[in-house]
Design an enzyme around this catalytic site. Structure first.
Site, PDB file in Angstrom:
ATOM      1  N   CYS A 234      43.596 -48.226 -48.222  1.00  0.00           N
ATOM      2  CA  CYS A 234      43.469 -47.127 -47.271  1.00  0.00           C
ATOM      3  C   CYS A 234      44.832 -46.871 -46.600  1.00  0.00           C
ATOM      4  CB  CYS A 234      42.425 -47.479 -46.208  1.00  0.00           C
ATOM      5  SG  CYS A 234      41.736 -46.047 -45.366  1.00  0.00           S
TER       6      CYS A 234
ATOM      7  N   CYS B  73      41.391 -41.820 -45.078  1.00  0.00           N
ATOM      8  CA  CYS B  73      42.400 -41.460 -46.078  1.00  0.00           C
ATOM      9  C   CYS B  73      41.889 -40.424 -47.083  1.00  0.00           C
ATOM     10  CB  CYS B  73      42.901 -42.707 -46.813  1.00  0.00           C
ATOM     11  SG  CYS B  73      41.735 -43.328 -48.037  1.00  0.00           S
TER      12      CYS B  73
ATOM     13  N   CYS C  17      36.465 -41.199 -47.830  1.00  0.00           N
ATOM     14  CA  CYS C  17      36.908 -42.025 -46.698  1.00  0.00           C
ATOM     15  C   CYS C  17      37.314 -41.101 -45.560  1.00  0.00           C
ATOM     16  CB  CYS C  17      38.087 -42.896 -47.125  1.00  0.00           C
ATOM     17  SG  CYS C  17      38.859 -43.769 -45.737  1.00  0.00           S
TER      18      CYS C  17
ATOM     19  N   CYS D 210      37.401 -46.814 -46.089  1.00  0.00           N
ATOM     20  CA  CYS D 210      37.626 -47.716 -47.205  1.00  0.00           C
ATOM     21  C   CYS D 210      37.422 -49.154 -46.739  1.00  0.00           C
ATOM     22  CB  CYS D 210      39.078 -47.598 -47.685  1.00  0.00           C
ATOM     23  SG  CYS D 210      39.462 -46.055 -48.492  1.00  0.00           S
TER      24      CYS D 210
ATOM     25  N   GLY E 283      32.125 -67.743 -67.926  1.00  0.00           N
ATOM     26  CA  GLY E 283      30.835 -67.579 -67.268  1.00  0.00           C
ATOM     27  C   GLY E 283      30.074 -68.872 -67.077  1.00  0.00           C
TER      28      GLY E 283
END
Lengths: 256, 233, 286
Positions: free
Chosen positions: C268, C240, C237, C262, C29
């Site tokens: 997808c 899909c 979606c 997606c 970080g």
């Protein structure tokens, strides 16, 4: 009683020039001390040395911490000093925009110190912010407004609320009423006096306005060319000044 | 503190002013001032105008710095005490009713009067009740209580000042012409306030131009001309 | 091909970047400064990510680039081509097959593995920048762990919108120490930041690299009474039928009809190939 703050032999030089030198005093809990002097007398340098914004070249600033008792804040580690300045200390700037985050709402400004010490409950933080707005006489409906939409006097009161929300024990103020209208000044002074007594605050107020110190300060220190030339009870110093410079200062005030 | 022990005692006090900006002229205004006031006693300062009555009062209050000698109030030497000792003395022990009201603008009269009580830690409601009682006795109309006294007439300000001075029961008090510019009824009220204070054991030093008042409340007189340098007999 | 060093950057530069990456992994970080190079593309096009990828790629790697989840945007295509040309590495659009994935603003839906590296393109690495413009001050705040300001931003969100409205670049605390900007990924992706793969972040213009090692604790900042929520459009979606993937909203016509698809095009496609069908897929096919 242990002094809340012991200032011992503080000196700050800017090259060959003296910022302030040989400053010594004790401040006890609940005391309000004024520092007066003309521009360039070293009063702001002294204030910044005491508040940890400037590193003095010599001397000690011993604060009676809650946990460890008296500790020299000049030599303490920076994280400790910064923690102190977020919790037990407060600093009120002359210009509110130096002490506020102008792009953050009034509530966020007040809440910042709470969040900085670990408050993580939005509802509580907001309640405290609203409470403090009330205490500095700003309508609660302004909690989500940015300080840029506030008047100068309101900004200054907001800055005070933001500083006092964590219940500090020592407040440094640099010309807190400078640049405000006289009527706004009066309101601010009244507010400060009330808060100082209510919260048992100790305060060090730098100003060039003798009327301000007469109303707010118990004690007075007069500075000239970096030196403290006279110190004592505020009304005694103002009504029976001993030093030539203080006599000049007092006699120079325009009578209303 | 025993009955015959002095509450206020001055021992050989002198006071002079040095005017640094006028050729460092030194002006002696008081020499060899000695004075003793016991609890329950009221002493009047007399002497012609300019003899130093107010100066003496200010020295006792710590407002003027004594050049030499001891100024003992409740055992504290005001001439040498640290500011915070004088402040605590003024808060708890030594009251001062001056001729002029000096207050923060905008503070309501009721709070101005209650303030000395609040600063000694008195409960807020108790303090406000006491302030109400005093304002009533001194005939300040109720409609004025919520206003700042800064806009009041001279007589009203004087009475607010007295109410404030008598709110907390100080064991030692300084009164500077407390009955000046008061009508008969209010003058009577002030005199009874003084008598009540004496009765509870307050040691009082006062300046009274009002002869009748002086005779009624004062036990002794001290002529400050005796302390004026060059004038002493 | 011969005129370029492998993966465009010279070996000295790559070594310098690798040192920054290793330091970043050692201090999760923490923003490691590095001497960002001029790249043959403008700032804002992923110069940071490209330099990290260049320093990370080996000739055996298989490289995938996504831009907001899609493999076929100009940005994704040109970076993929860039490394095809300069490194000659194999490229793929399949998350599964990739060993190094460079991404702008998304984490793939498929769970990443320990043998994969994901490289994020970062525009502004400093999460505190929004409220504190001074770099000297933000550095000090990081070093002293003074992160109250981060919550001020979230406070402002709630006070102005009634909820934490920060929807992307949602700040996280890494390994209980540094507060980090996860780059502008949607906050839906935040829970995935605790993953098995190595995560590297590169900010070219700002000259910072930072990293999250595998299996590192990553906590999204929030309030007790306004806990973090990984939100997405409340919709399956339309192609899909997936209900667990992050969706893009597409306006279809002037009447305001819209579809949700997606954002991860590979996810997808692989679902549709497996026979999953969404609300609008058949019409499209027809």
């Amino acid at each position: 009683m242990t002094p809340l703050l012991q200032v011992k032999g503080i000196e700050k030089r800017y090259g060959a020039r003296v910022g302030c030198t040989d400053v010594n005093f004790d401040l006890y809990p609940g005391e309000v001390m004024g520092i007066v002097g003309e521009s360039g007398s070293g009063k702001s340098t002294l204030l910044n040395c005491m508040a940890g914004h400037l590193e003095p070249d010599a001397g000690q600033v011993i604060f009676d911490t809650r946990v460890d008792g008296p500790v020299d804040t000049v030599t303490m580690s920076e994280p400790e000093r910064r923690m102190l300045s977020r919790t037990d200390w407060a600093f009120v700037h002359q210009h509110a925009r130096d002490g506020l985050r102008m792009s953050v709402s009034a509530g966020g400004n007040i809440g910042e110190r709470l969040m900085a010490v670990g408050d993580r409950h939005y509802g509580d933080i907001r309640d405290k912010a609203v409470d403090w707005l009330g205490r500095v006489e700003i309508d609660a409906s302004r909690v989500d407004d940015r300080p840029s939409a506030f008047s100068g006097g309101m900004q200054q009161r907001l800055q005070i609320a933001r500083n006092l929300v964590t219940g500090p024990r020592l407040v440094f103020m640099d010309e807190p009423t400078g640049g405000l209208d006289v009527s706004v000044q009066a309101r601010l002074l009244d507010l400060l006096r009330g808060l100082v007594r209510e919260m048992g605050l100790s305060a060090i107020i730098v100003t060039h306005d003798l009327a301000v110190v007469r109303l707010l300060a118990d004690r007075l220190m007069v500075m000239k060319s970096g030196h403290v030339v006279e110190a004592g009870l505020t009304d005694q110093v103002l009504d029976d000044p001993q030093h030539a410079y203080t006599q000049l200062l007092v006699s120079s005030v325009l009578q209303v | 503190m025993g009955k015959d022990e002095a509450m206020i005692e001055l021992i050989d006090v002198s006071k002079s002013f040095t005017l640094h900006n006028q050729g460092s002229a030194v002006i002696p205004v008081m020499e060899g001032a000695s004075l003793k006031v016991e609890p329950g006693e009221c002493v009047a300062l007399t002497g012609s105008s300019g003899a130093g009555k107010s100066t003496l009062m200010r020295v006792i209050y710590g407002n003027y710095l004594a050049a030499s000698g001891q100024v003992l109030v409740g055992g504290v030497d005001v001439a040498k005490a640290a500011p915070r000792q004088i402040l605590s003395l003024r808060r708890d022990t030594l009251g001062y009713v001056s001729q002029f009201l000096r207050v923060v603008p905008r503070v309501p009269t009721l709070e101005v009067v209650a303030e000395p009580l609040l600063s000694v830690g008195c409960d807020k409601q108790v303090a406000l009740d006491k302030a109400v009682g005093l304002l009533k006795r001194l005939n300040i109309p109720e409609r004025l209580w919520t206003l700042s006294p800064t806009t009041f007439s001279g007589g009203e300000q004087q009475r607010v000042n007295i109410a404030r001075g008598f709110a907390h029961e100080y064991p030692a008090m300084l009164l500077d012409e407390p009955t000046a510019s008061l009508d008969a009824q209010n003058r009577e009220t002030v005199l009874s306030l003084i008598e009540e204070a004496k009765h509870r054991g307050a040691a009082i030093v006062g300046i009274f131009h009002d002869l009748e008042a002086r005779e009624r409340v004062c036990d002794r007189e001290v002529n400050v001309s005796d302390f004026t340098p060059g004038l002493a007999a | 091909m011969s005129e370029y060093n492998f993966a465009y950057l010279d070996e000295q530069t790559k070594r310098m970047i690798r040192r920054a990456i290793l330091k970043g992994l050692a201090v999760p970080g923490y923003q490691v400064p590095f001497a960002s190079r001029e790249m043959p593309m403008p700032y804002g096009w992923g110069t940071g990510g490209v330099q990290v990828s260049a320093a990370t790629l080996t000739p055996d790697d298989t490289f995938k680039v996504i831009d907001q989840g899609a493999d076929d945007t100009t940005n994704a295509v040109s970076i993929r081509k860039f490394f095809e040309n300069t490194a000659g590495v194999a490229t793929t659009e399949e998350t599964e097959k990739a060993t190094v994935i460079q991404t702008r603003h998304r984490i793939p839906e498929a769970k990443l593995r320990e043998d994969q590296i994901i490289v994020y393109q970062v525009p502004i690495p400093e999460p505190l920048r929004f409220l504190e413009p001074r770099e000297t001050e933000t550095r000090k705040m990081h070093s002293l762990e003074e992160y109250g300001l981060m919550h001020v931003k979230l406070y402002e969100d709630i006070s102005q919108h009634g909820a934490i409205s920060t929807a992307y670049a949602y700040p996280v605390k890494v390994s209980g120490r540094y507060v980090m900007d996860p780059s502008p990924i949607p906050k839906f992706d935040n829970p995935k930041l605790e993953m098995d793969a190595i995560q590297l972040f590169g900010a070219g213009r700002e000259q910072r690299i930072y990293a999250v090692p595998p299996h590192t604790k990553v906590v999204s900042l929030d309030f007790e009474d306004y806990p973090f929520e990984a939100t997405k459009a409340d919709h399956p979606c339309d192609l899909c039928g997936a209900e667990d993937s992050y969706l893009d909203e597409v306006i279809m016509d002037d009447a305001g009809n819209r579809m949700f698809v997606c954002s991860d095009t590979d996810y997808c496609r692989s679902r549709r190939e497996a026979g999953h069908v969404g609300r609008l897929a058949e019409e499209n096919a027809a």
